[in-house]
Design a protein around this motif. Structure first.
Motif: not given
Length: 394
Positions: A157-178
């Motif tokens: 949660e914290a990492v996704t939020s921090a990445i999103h914050w730095g991206l401005d309007d660039i869409p973010l998508i991803g997955g957690s390693a299993g």
């Protein structure tokens, strides 16, 4: 009939991407195939998703260093793979991005458990500068961001939020390693490094039209579970409604607490309401004392609703049709599919239907321990980025 020495396949897409897969553990042979394909399509970057039940991350990293030293790459271990043939287990998948259509830069953030969020946002801003320099004076391209995060880090949660914050309007998508539902260690790999407790951020600019989307298949009921005792740092709930967590959950979904398994949790998800929308907060496992571990952040006072599943096949088909309409046709999709959807599909005997739906829509990707979508970390969701046909030159 004896199998071929290397059961690998190669699939090319209209946008120029190439996918290679294998279910053989010989990483030298696979890395040679990657190097040959990268040379053939002039690929500057590869995404790699692999089953740790088949190979060790270091073996893949070492083979790439030997046979494809100039190729940049990023990837992670999985809880199942989505190959051009559909849903699989025990495979390695490489997705090669041709330099003509895609410009990619990546960064690895180590030590998530002790990492300040400002550092992550700073990494993203540095990556954006690096991408701008790489594109140079060329005509502007659209950009998207991918992230892969250790699915056992408790930090998504914290990492996704921090990445999103730095991206401005660039869409973010991803997955957690299993790690194939072992819940011991996941691995991330990037340009010769093999780590855990880390995240990889990839920024990709492309002239290929794309669309980022998510889909799930549950509707909330009126049955409520309030978290009354928890260990937020470890995502453990000890009590719902001031009663033992497993007993209260089991009573709410109508099954015996001692029979709870990952399948039960996949079939009876719980959801939380955030900003008017419901998001899944999936249960990972039950402990001997009846406490429950979650795949997502959890805290005292959080109100969860028991959700009622709807048809996974129909909801996924509708989501893919919507994407196709938006793009005017799907060339291929990079997808991040929660492992709990896979378990639920098996349980409801629609696994083959979902697999076929992914196959005919050219979905490739992996089974996750959680999905990232814009600023959110999700569970029991399919998130994806669909690429359309290459647009004609102006």
């Amino acid at each position: 009939m004896r199998r071929k020495p290397l059961a690998s396949s190669r699939t090319s897409y209209a946008c120029g991407l190439s996918a290679l897969t294998t279910d053989e553990p010989d990483m030298d042979a696979f890395a040679k195939a990657i190097a040959a394909e990268a040379a053939a399509i002039d690929a500057g970057f590869a995404l790699l998703f692999f089953s740790q039940s088949l190979i060790d991350a270091s073996a893949l990293s070492d083979a790439l260093r030997t046979h494809a030293p100039a190729l940049h790459y990023a990837g992670c271990s999985t809880a199942g793979e989505i190959t051009p043939q559909g849903l699989e287990d025990g495979h390695v998948l490489a997705m090669l991005l041709p330099s003509e259509s895609f410009t990619a830069v990546s960064a690895m953030v180590d030590d998530l458990s002790s990492s300040g969020m400002d550092r992550i946002t700073g990494e993203v801003e540095a990556l954006r500068r690096s991408l701008r320099l790489r594109i140079g004076g060329e005509r502007p391209k659209s950009t998207f961001a991918l992230c892969f995060i250790d699915g056992l880090s408790y930090a998504e949660e914290a990492v996704t939020s921090a990445i999103h914050w730095g991206l401005d309007d660039i869409p973010l998508i991803g997955g957690s390693a299993g790690d194939d539902l072992k819940f011991e260690t996941t691995r991330l790999i990037s340009n010769g490094k093999v780590t855990s407790d880390s995240a990889i951020i990839v920024l990709i600019a492309s002239e290929i039209p794309f669309h980022v989307f998510k889909t799930d298949n549950f509707v909330p009921t009126d049955e409520k579970l309030v978290v009354t005792a928890s260990d937020p740092d470890h995502r453990i709930v000890r009590e719902f409604n001031a009663t033992n967590a497993a007993e209260e959950y089991a009573a709410a979904v109508g099954i015996m607490p001692q029979t709870l398994t990952p399948l039960s949790f996949a079939s009876h998800p719980v959801v939380v309401k955030v900003g008017g929308e419901y998001y899944c907060r999936s249960i990972q496992k039950m402990h001997p004392d009846g406490s429950l571990s979650f795949f997502c952040a959890i805290d005292d006072g959080v109100v969860l609703s028991i959700a009622q599943p709807k048809s996974m096949v129909e909801s996924t088909r509708a989501a893919l049709k919507d994407v196709e309409d938006r793009l005017g046709g799907i060339d291929m999709i990079l997808g991040f599919d929660c492992v709990l959807r896979r378990l639920d599909a098996r349980n409801r005997q629609v696994f083959r239907d979902i697999s076929e739906l992914y196959r005919v829509n050219n979905v490739i990707g992996f089974g996750t321990y959680g999905e990232q979508y814009r600023s959110m970390h999700l569970n029991q969701t399919f998130t994806g980025i669909a690429f359309g046909e290459r647009q004609a030159a102006e």
